[in-house]
Design a protein around this motif. Structure first.
Motif, PDB file in Angstrom:
ATOM      1  N   HIS A 156      -0.301 -12.716  -3.706  1.00  0.00           N
ATOM      2  CA  HIS A 156      -1.161 -12.072  -4.706  1.00  0.00           C
ATOM      3  C   HIS A 156      -0.638 -10.701  -5.047  1.00  0.00           C
ATOM      4  N   ARG A 157      -0.127 -10.080  -4.031  1.00  0.00           N
ATOM      5  CA  ARG A 157       0.338  -8.714  -4.176  1.00  0.00           C
ATOM      6  C   ARG A 157       1.464  -8.655  -5.206  1.00  0.00           C
ATOM      7  N   LEU A 158       2.360  -9.597  -5.072  1.00  0.00           N
ATOM      8  CA  LEU A 158       3.502  -9.593  -5.987  1.00  0.00           C
ATOM      9  C   LEU A 158       3.018  -9.814  -7.421  1.00  0.00           C
TER      10      LEU A 158
ATOM     11  N   MET D  21      -3.147  -1.034  -6.839  1.00  0.00           N
ATOM     12  CA  MET D  21      -3.682  -0.522  -5.581  1.00  0.00           C
ATOM     13  C   MET D  21      -3.911  -1.630  -4.583  1.00  0.00           C
ATOM     14  N   ARG D  22      -3.860  -1.229  -3.332  1.00  0.00           N
ATOM     15  CA  ARG D  22      -4.122  -2.190  -2.280  1.00  0.00           C
ATOM     16  C   ARG D  22      -5.620  -2.388  -2.136  1.00  0.00           C
ATOM     17  N   GLU D  26     -10.752   1.375  -1.941  1.00  0.00           N
ATOM     18  CA  GLU D  26     -11.707   1.437  -3.058  1.00  0.00           C
ATOM     19  C   GLU D  26     -12.098   2.865  -3.415  1.00  0.00           C
ATOM     20  N   ALA D  27     -12.227   3.704  -2.399  1.00  0.00           N
ATOM     21  CA  ALA D  27     -12.653   5.073  -2.688  1.00  0.00           C
ATOM     22  C   ALA D  27     -11.635   5.755  -3.582  1.00  0.00           C
TER      23      ALA D  27
END
Lengths: 231, 301, 118, 1040
Positions: A156-158, D21-22, D26-27
């Motif tokens: 998903h990241r990719l 973003m990972r 969320e913040a």
């Protein structure tokens, strides 16, 4: 029954409107002024051979940016919707394994399809096709892989990174148009090149490439989200 | 207008005359009523005896300040009314304090005593007093209506609110009395007059024949004496107003005596001839008969 | 030819809408809208069509100098592309909704989504 | 300044960036979202600043380096800049407000929010029709996403219904666009002008585009989906939907309106007004707060749509009006939605929980006032200008619809406010400081917008009016103890009077005297209150400020603004009473209705001019004059509670707090009288169909006096008795003014003073007694004279003065009254007023008797005199009445002289101590001297005879040889005038109440019936949309 009758009546009314439009329609004998402008100036303005591509990427670039955004948006919402339902989905019955034929075939086809997709969006300014078509083709490769091995884990990241980076780059090119050329999404930030060659038409191929990647990623993301519901 | 202290003396004299006249007249009329009913009736000087008796009686009782002041208000109302209206036409001397105000003053001063009395009776705490006040106010206010409209008709007719000028306009023969120039207004006013006299058929407020009821229920001895005094002055004062407005006024004391007597006799006569009304009946009576008459009188002008 | 395409487009719209507003099942309803969308796209393309001309792509077949006389209107084509993609997005969204509704309510019947009214 | 297109670029860029973003950050994502929205807002605000105060030229933004129509272009003018600011700020604020839910839903949700705001900005800016479609779709899809943020399960259904409708709309729009392109060869909106007139499918194409755009504004009845969304969505998003989406849709319609040509204008107007009235009507039946807000949003959008339709007619004030309505609506609605996020329950009554926080109440009041177009907010200027503009262009019927709709809206919004202030409150709102700060910031933005509209409009800026500012300053002081604020309030009133003392003419002086020093005296009574009394002083001072502004108003606008200010202030004041919720509502509705009549009257008189002096009322053309007169008089008479319009008064005055009743009765009622006086001063007495309108007023005054007095006589509740008495008294005053002669006016003016004094005094006494006894029912009192002698004296003096018995000052009024009617020819109404006169004695006696005389009740034996501060003003009034009785010349003579300049004939003559009229004479000093003399003599006599009298115990009375011991049965008080009721009770039939109940009942019934139209079925909504389009085409058919 009443419901159908009402629906029928309403659509009959709408049909009358359409009938009036149909009756009043006459094909233009010649190009109207917008089309004429594009026919005469596309080459000098943008250097693209595919006028539709020029219209999509440059003249109506803002539409296209919006269009890409629609896909991005849909992908995001679909992911949101489907993720929100995780708790409800109970264990699903196992699946039949996919056949050998499909496995082997897809190994052969997936790279080809991806390559074809890239071809389509890179040549969008010259021949029929473009970013959306190319992206869709790439996504079909994805679909094929999913069919082959539903359990397979994709990054998903990719996908997300591809999606976002290409989107950001698209916006950046648009802004660069404002800074370096005549306005937002002006393609003349890059050299026009030689008419008809692959490296021509300014930023159009670049944008189409970005669109292709982005669309491919977004479709993939949607497919992925949907298929993960099935697991 | 400079105030002369001699006026106080004249006023006292007027008061004295009217009080005696009132005492005698009411007795005479009561006696006439009794004779009409085939009874012997009271002695002519009976009122004097009653009055004196009550003045002499001593009371150690009061229910409170308003109770104490009630009769004072009442009598002040009566005397004031008498003195604010010119008693004898054409006489500066018997015009008393009428320089203080005109007809309107007289009309509204009537309520001075009523209000005070009602308050005094109220403080006594006797439910029958309050009941009487309720009846009395209901009846008087509705009886007042035809009278007020009639008075206004008269004022319009003569284009003045000054009692003296109204009387002046009626001089020159009986036919120039308001009675004849505007009979409807006078008829209406006379209905109001009957109502405000608290005599039969409008005497349910006091209901003198039965158990004690009405505002004076709790009043006795000297309090009652003041009320009795008033009962002999106030009607006369009221009749004076009627006389001035509708019956040409009085240019001398004898004329005064006759006219007041005859007017009083009217109410007595009606009282003998008709049964008693309940309050709501009398309210309706004044609205149905009195007010339309008065309105006709008003448009007559 | 153009008229036929146009008529077909309109017919598809009506047909699709009929499905969309009479079928109770959410999925059929979505299919109805898809059909109607297709009809719309057909109408759009038809309107931009000029009889006897070719696609607006320059090159050997259509040199830029004579483009004005040889090509059809490129604008509706561009618009249709956008419209298709947008329609796709909406369809995907509706499908996701349908799935979620089924997951939470256990039904795909639109007439059972009437909690909010009046 | 960076180009406005960067709003779109920033939004998109940030949305894409969020994708990078990972999960789990969320913040940070939220911070980025807020930052991006902040940047977008900054750009929008910057452009607004440049285009507004900076005077910069309209910004044309081209893309692709190509001129339009061949490439998409954007435009930012003042209108667009305003809309952009609202949209981006709404987005920013909602992002802050929805922090918790956004963190939970993750970065995708934030991206959707960003795109939603970006898309709305795009709708506002773009000049390309197809691009408009793209942005609309983006907005629609992101709406579909944002709906999912809600905790409400039903949101799913709502979202799906929305998408069904959106699909249909987009199909219509696309067909319309492509045929419009076919007709013009361009997609640029600027090329579409006059498109409707072109042949082929052009007219139909325009129609389809217009229908689609209008559908985006959620017109009645094709708007069920919108209501469901409003109800189900997260309130933070509903705020965007209301403030942002609505704005964008309206801007889109506005852009395209030119293409439709002249035929479109009436259609838009009609649709808009239909929506406005119908949505407001349906709003009446709502109990869910968010759905109610939805109806209100729909209604407001409809109103603005109607304004767009009237663009040509409104001319240059168009922007002021549309903008004012739009900004007011957007700020208020967004604020209310955010507030609803703080309230747990969804029923309107659950809002009572807000009450614990005065700041939130302030915010809510601000928002409601903005929605209702009350001063000093933008909607107020807008509504005024709108009504004037419509009247000027001959749209009287439109004005009526606008005002009726607005009144219904006021009905449900203020009822809701009443719930908030009065209903059972559960625990306090759990709001974080950030949420509180947000809501407050929005409320302050509303005030800021009010300032801006005041500055840019052609009218006075109300926020510059010193009186109003002074009153508003009390909002800032509200944290102080009540007593400190009371000192400040008294000082402000006295100071205000001293400052403007010299500039008043005698007429103004009389009113000013009772407003400012008079108000200060009543405020003395307020010292008895401890604690902080939050909200009391701002409300009271607002009322006083309105009154003070009213009497000096020179222009019709200033007059009307002051009128609204005093209405609002007094509404808040009345609402403070413990049980006054329904009464305050009916008060404010009647007042607003009256105010609308006044506004319509002024608009009619001015012929649409923005600046119209009160003096110019005299020059109104003869054909219009009677109508102007009727409208204005009607408006003023709602305030004086003339018969038929009186039903609000008894409850409002009776249920108000002890020190509020005298203010609203003694002072506030006079505003209506002042209005009537000014009206007749300027217009005289116009005739309609041969009937002099002042003659009608005579009748109204007389009947009001009769009915008011009569009903008062039958009240058991002391304060209601006084309230009905006020109705009667105002009837007298109207009668006096309507006589249109010197003495009539003199009487009315004397009345103004007298009524202030004795009604204030009586309300205070009765209020003090009620405070001690805990009831207002008179038959439960009795015998209080010994316990509360000072209150008794005040009531005694009060009723003597009021009944007009000599020698107190009330008699002066009666005397002048009789002299005044001597001059009049109108005899029939005179008779009616005669009938009402003596009845006053009945209720007055009852008042004093039932409370102070008769038998003391057991439970009252330990009562004390009323609190000092309540008694003090009564004693001041008593003293004043006694003095005024002897020397009425104090005020009378000066006023008499002044009136001679208006009515030169039949004035009074001042002959030493005697006052003479043409008909009679009156010597107050003599009357007093003679009365006192006789009284003293008789009293002396009695004291001589009876000086040893001792007070006996309570039950020492002659009672059929029994000693009664139960005060309840011995106190003759209940239904005191039973015989009168028997005889005249038929006059008491509550016709007016029945009538108004019928009006409200049928409105509610209609609302409840009609709203079933919104069945909740998405396909039915689709029918509505299709049906709407078809009906529209039938209507427009001929025009296009």
């Amino acid at each position: 029954m009443i419901k159908r009758a009402i629906a029928f009546a309403l659509l009959a009314g709408l049909g009358l409107v359409f009938l009036a439009l149909w009756q009043g329609f006459e094909p233009d004998p010649s190009l109207n002024r917008s089309a004429l402008y594009y026919a005469e100036n596309t080459v000098t303005d943008t250097g693209a051979a595919n006028i539709v591509a020029a219209v999509i990427v440059t003249y109506r670039g803002l539409d296209t940016l919006g269009e890409v955004t629609v896909l991005f948006l849909t992908a995001a919402i679909v992911a949101m919707v489907l993720r929100g339902g995780l708790a409800d989905s109970g264990p699903r019955p196992g699946r039949w394994p996919t056949g050998e034929l499909l496995h082997t075939g897809s190994r052969l086809l997936v790279p080809l399809i991806a390559l074809f997709g890239a071809y389509v969006f890179l040549n969008g300014h010259l021949t029929p096709g473009g970013g959306f078509q190319g992206g869709a083709i790439i996504a079909s490769a994805m679909l094929l892989m999913l069919l082959t091995d539903p359990a397979r884990n994709f990054s998903h990241r990719l996908i997300a990174t591809t999606e976002s980076v290409s989107g950001l780059a698209y916006v950046a090119i648009g802004l660069a148009g404002m800074a370096l050329a005549g306005g937002f999404l002006d393609n003349r930030i890059l050299p026009m090149g030689e008419f008809g060659s692959i490296l021509s038409a300014g930023a159009i191929p670049l944008i189409y490439a970005l669109i292709g990647l982005k669309v491919g990623a977004e479709f993939s993301s949607i497919l992925l989200s949907l298929s993960e519901r099935e697991k | 207008m400079d105030f002369q202290w001699i006026k106080v003396a004249y006023a006292l004299l007027t008061l004295f005359i009217v009080l005696n006249y009132g005492l005698l007249m009411t007795a005479v009329i009561q006696k006439m009523g009794a004779r009409a009913g085939r009874r012997y009736g009271i002695r002519v000087y009976q009122n004097y005896i009653d009055l004196l008796k009550n003045y002499v009686l001593r009371s150690k009782i009061t229910h409170g300040y308003m109770y104490y002041l009630g009769p004072v208000f009442r009598l002040t109302g009566g005397i004031g009314l008498l003195l604010f209206v010119p008693t004898i036409y054409g006489s500066e001397m018997w015009a008393n304090f009428s320089f203080s105000g005109d007809l309107i003053l007289a009309l509204y001063f009537v309520f001075f005593g009523t209000l005070g009395m009602a308050l005094g009776a109220g403080e006594s705490g006797h439910p029958l007093s309050a009941l009487g006040v309720s009846r009395g106010l209901s009846q008087v206010t509705s009886a007042e209506l035809p009278f007020a409209i009639a008075v206004f008709a008269v004022a319009l007719q003569y284009q003045t609110l000054s009692v003296t000028e109204i009387v002046a306009a009626q001089q020159g023969g009986v036919m120039s009395w308001t009675l004849f120039t505007n009979p409807f207004a006078v008829a209406a006013a006379m209905l109001g007059f009957l109502g405000s006299m608290m005599r039969a058929p409008f005497d349910v407020v006091l209901a003198p024949q039965e158990i004690p009821i009405g505002p004076p229920t709790e009043f006795h001895s000297a309090y009652l004496a003041l009320l009795q005094t008033n009962r002999n002055i106030f009607p006369v004062a009221k009749i004076v107003i009627y006389m001035n407005l509708f019956f040409g006024g009085a240019a001398s004391w004898p004329v005064f005596g006759i006219k007041v007597f005859l007017l009083y006799l009217v109410s007595a006569f009606v009282g003998v001839a008709f049964p008693r009304f309940r309050v709501e009946q009398s309210v309706r009576f004044f609205l149905i008969w009195g007010v339309p008459l008065a309105i006709v009188g008003l448009y007559w002008v | 030819m153009v008229y036929l395409a146009l008529a077909t487009g309109f017919a598809l719209i009506l047909l699709g809408l009929y499905g969309a507003i009479t079928r109770r099942n959410l999925l059929r309803l979505i299919v109805g809208f898809t059909v109607a969308d297709t009809g719309t796209h057909l109408v759009m393309v038809s309107v931009g069509y000029l009889p006897g001309r070719t696609a607006p792509i320059l090159g050997a077949a259509v040199p830029p100098e004579v483009a004005a006389l040889r090509i059809i209107d490129p604008v509706p084509q561009a618009l249709v592309l956008t419209a298709i993609v947008i329609g796709l997005g909406v369809t995907a969204l509706m499908l996701a909704y349908a799935w979620r509704i089924y997951a939470t309510r256990g039904t795909l019947d639109i007439s059972r989504l009437r909690q909010l009214k009046w | 300044m960076v180009s406005a297109i960067s709003i779109i670029a920033i939004g998109l860029g940030a949305a894409f960036l969020l994708g990078l973003m990972r999960e789990g950050r969320e913040a940070l994502a939220h911070a980025l979202t807020v930052l991006a929205l902040g940047a977008m807002s900054a750009v929008a605000v910057g452009w607004l600043w440049l285009l507004g105060p900076g005077g910069a030229a309209v910004q044309e933004i081209t893309t692709a380096g190509t001129m339009p129509p061949f490439a998409i272009n954007l435009r930012v003018g003042l209108t667009e800049a305003v809309a952009l600011v609202m949209i981006t700020l709404a987005g920013l604020a909602s992002a802050l407000h929805m922090r918790a839910v956004l963190l939970r839903m993750g970065r995708r949700a934030m991206a959707v929010l960003l795109i939603a705001v970006m898309a709305l900005a795009g709708i506002v800016m773009t000049r390309d029709l197809f691009n408009l479609f793209v942005f609309f779709e983006l907005a629609a899809i992101s709406t579909g996403g944002m709906v999912l943020l809600s905790d409400d399960e039903d949101a799913l259904g709502a979202g799906f219904k929305y998408m069904i409708v959106a699909q249909i709309v987009s199909i219509l729009l696309l067909i319309g666009i492509i045929f419009a392109y076919h007709a013009t060869g361009s997609l640029n909106i600027d090329d579409m002008g006059g498109l409707a007139a072109m042949g082929g499918g052009a007219a139909l194409a325009v129609f389809l585009v217009v229908a689609a755009l209008v559908l985006e504004t959620k017109p009645f009845p094709a708007n069920g989906w919108a209501l469901d969304i409003y109800q189900a969505a997260h309130p933070g998003f509903s705020a965007i939907l209301s403030a942002g989406t609505g704005t964008a849709a309206l801007i889109a319609v506005d852009k395209f309106a030119g293409a439709g040509g002249a035929a479109l204008a009436p259609v838009l107007t009609g649709l808009g007004l239909l929506t406005f009235v119908a949505a407001n009507l349906l709003g009446l039946a709502q109990t869910n707060d968010r759905r109610l807000l939805g109806y209100s949003s729909v209604a407001q959008t409809g109103l603005i749509l109607a304004v767009i339709g009237q663009r040509e007619a409104l001319g240059e004030s168009y922007l002021l009006i549309a903008g004012g309505l739009l900004v007011g609506h957007a700020i208020a609605k967004a604020g209310l939605f955010w507030l609803s996020g703080l309230v747990k329950g969804r029923d309107l009554t659950d809002w009572a929980t807000l009450r614990r926080s005065p700041l939130l109440v302030f915010a809510m009041a601000t928002f409601l006032a903005m929605l209702l177009g009350l001063p000093p907010f933008p909607g107020f200027y807008a509504k005024w200008a709108l009504v004037h503009g419509l009247v000027a262009s001959g749209g009287g019927a439109l004005v009526a619809l606008v005002l009726i709709g607005a009144l219904i809206e006021a009905g449900y919004l203020l009822r809701w406010f009443g719930f908030t202030m009065k209903r059972e409150a559960s625990e306090a709102v759990a709001s974080t400081p950030a949420e509180l700060a947000l809501v407050l910031a929005v409320a302050l933005a509303g005030w800021g917008a009010g300032w801006i509209w005041g500055e840019v409009g052609p009218y006075e800026n109300l926020l510059r009016a010193p009186a109003l500012l002074l009153a508003l300053a009390f909002l800032l002081l509200d944290w102080l103890p009540a007593r400190v604020k009371n000192v400040a309030a008294i000082a402000a009133l006295i100071g205000g009077f001293a400052a403007s003392f010299a500039s008043y003419d005698p007429l103004q002086m009389i009113f000013a005297a009772i407003i400012m020093p008079g108000g200060a005296v009543i405020l003395l009574a307020s010292f008895y209150e401890h604690g902080r009394r939050v909200g009391f002083y701002p409300s009271a001072m607002l009322m006083f400020a309105g009154m003070a502004m009213l009497i000096v108003a020179q222009s019709s606008f200033g007059f009307f603004a002051a009128w609204e200010v005093l209405t609002v202030g007094s509404y808040f004041l009345i609402l403070r009473g413990k049980y006054s919720e329904p009464h305050a509502l009916s008060y404010v509705l009647f007042s607003l209705g009256g105010a609308f009549a006044i506004m319509a009257g002024f608009a009619l008189a001015s012929g649409g001019m923005a600046n119209f002096t009160m003096a110019a009322l005299a020059q109104v053309p003869l054909t219009l004059a009677p109508w102007v007169f009727i409208l204005l008089a009607l408006g003023f008479m709602t305030k004086t509670a003339a018969i038929g319009l009186h039903i609000w008064l008894p409850g409002a005055h009776a249920e108000a707090e002890t020190d509020v009743s005298p203010m609203v009765s003694g002072i506030l009622l006079k505003a209506g009288l002042f209005g009537l006086m000014v009206l007749m001063l300027q217009m005289g007495s116009p005739s309609l169909y041969g009937v002099k309108l002042t003659y009608v007023l005579l009748w109204i005054g007389a009947l009001t006096a009769l009915i008011g007095n009569l009903i008062a006589a039958f009240q058991e509740d002391a304060k209601r008795l006084l309230a009905y008495s006020s109705i009667g008294q105002m009837g007298y005053a109207i009668f006096g003014i309507a006589l249109m002669n010197h003495l009539g006016w003199l009487m009315a003016l004397m009345f103004v003073i007298n009524h202030y004094i004795y009604k204030s005094m009586l309300f205070l006494s009765v209020g003090g007694v009620a405070k001690r006894t805990g009831t207002r029912l008179m038959y439960k009192m009795g015998g209080l004279i010994a316990l509360m002698p000072l209150s008794f004296i005040a009531v005694l003096i009060g009723i003597i003065a009021m009944s007009g018995v000599p020698p107190l000052s009330g008699f002066g009024g009666r005397w002048i009254f009789y002299n005044a009617i001597m001059e009049s020819d109108a005899r029939a109404p005179m008779i009616v007023i005669f009938l009402s006169g003596p009845i006053a004695f009945l209720y007055l006696f009852r008042l004093i008797h039932s409370i102070f005389l008769g038998q003391l009740k057991d439970e009252n034996r330990r009562l004390r005199e009323a609190p000092f501060w309540i008694v003090l003003p009564q004693m001041l009034y008593t003293a004043f009445l006694l003095v005024f009785a002897v020397v009425p010349g104090l005020a009378l003579r000066r006023v008499d002289g002044y009136l001679s300049t208006i009515f030169p004939e039949h004035g009074l003559n001042w002959d030493g101590l005697t006052i003479r009229s043409d008909y009679g004479y009156w010597s107050p000093v003599s009357v007093m001297a003679v009365t006192v003399g006789i009284f003293a003599s008789v009293l002396l006599l009695l004291v001589l005879l009876n000086h040893r009298a001792q007070k006996v115990k309570q039950f020492n009375i002659v009672y059929s040889a029994e000693r009664p011991f139960r005060p309840e049965t011995t106190h003759f008080a209940w239904n005191f005038f039973a015989p009168y009721r028997k005889a005249l009770g038929f006059l008491l039939a509550p016709l007016a109440t029945t009538f108004w109940d019928g009006v409200t009942g049928s409105l509610h019934g209609a609302a409840d019936f009609l709203r079933r139209f919104y069945t909740g079925d998405g396909q039915h909504y689709a029918y509505h949309v299709l049906g709407f389009v078809l009906v529209l085409i039938l209507i427009v058919g001929g025009g296009l």
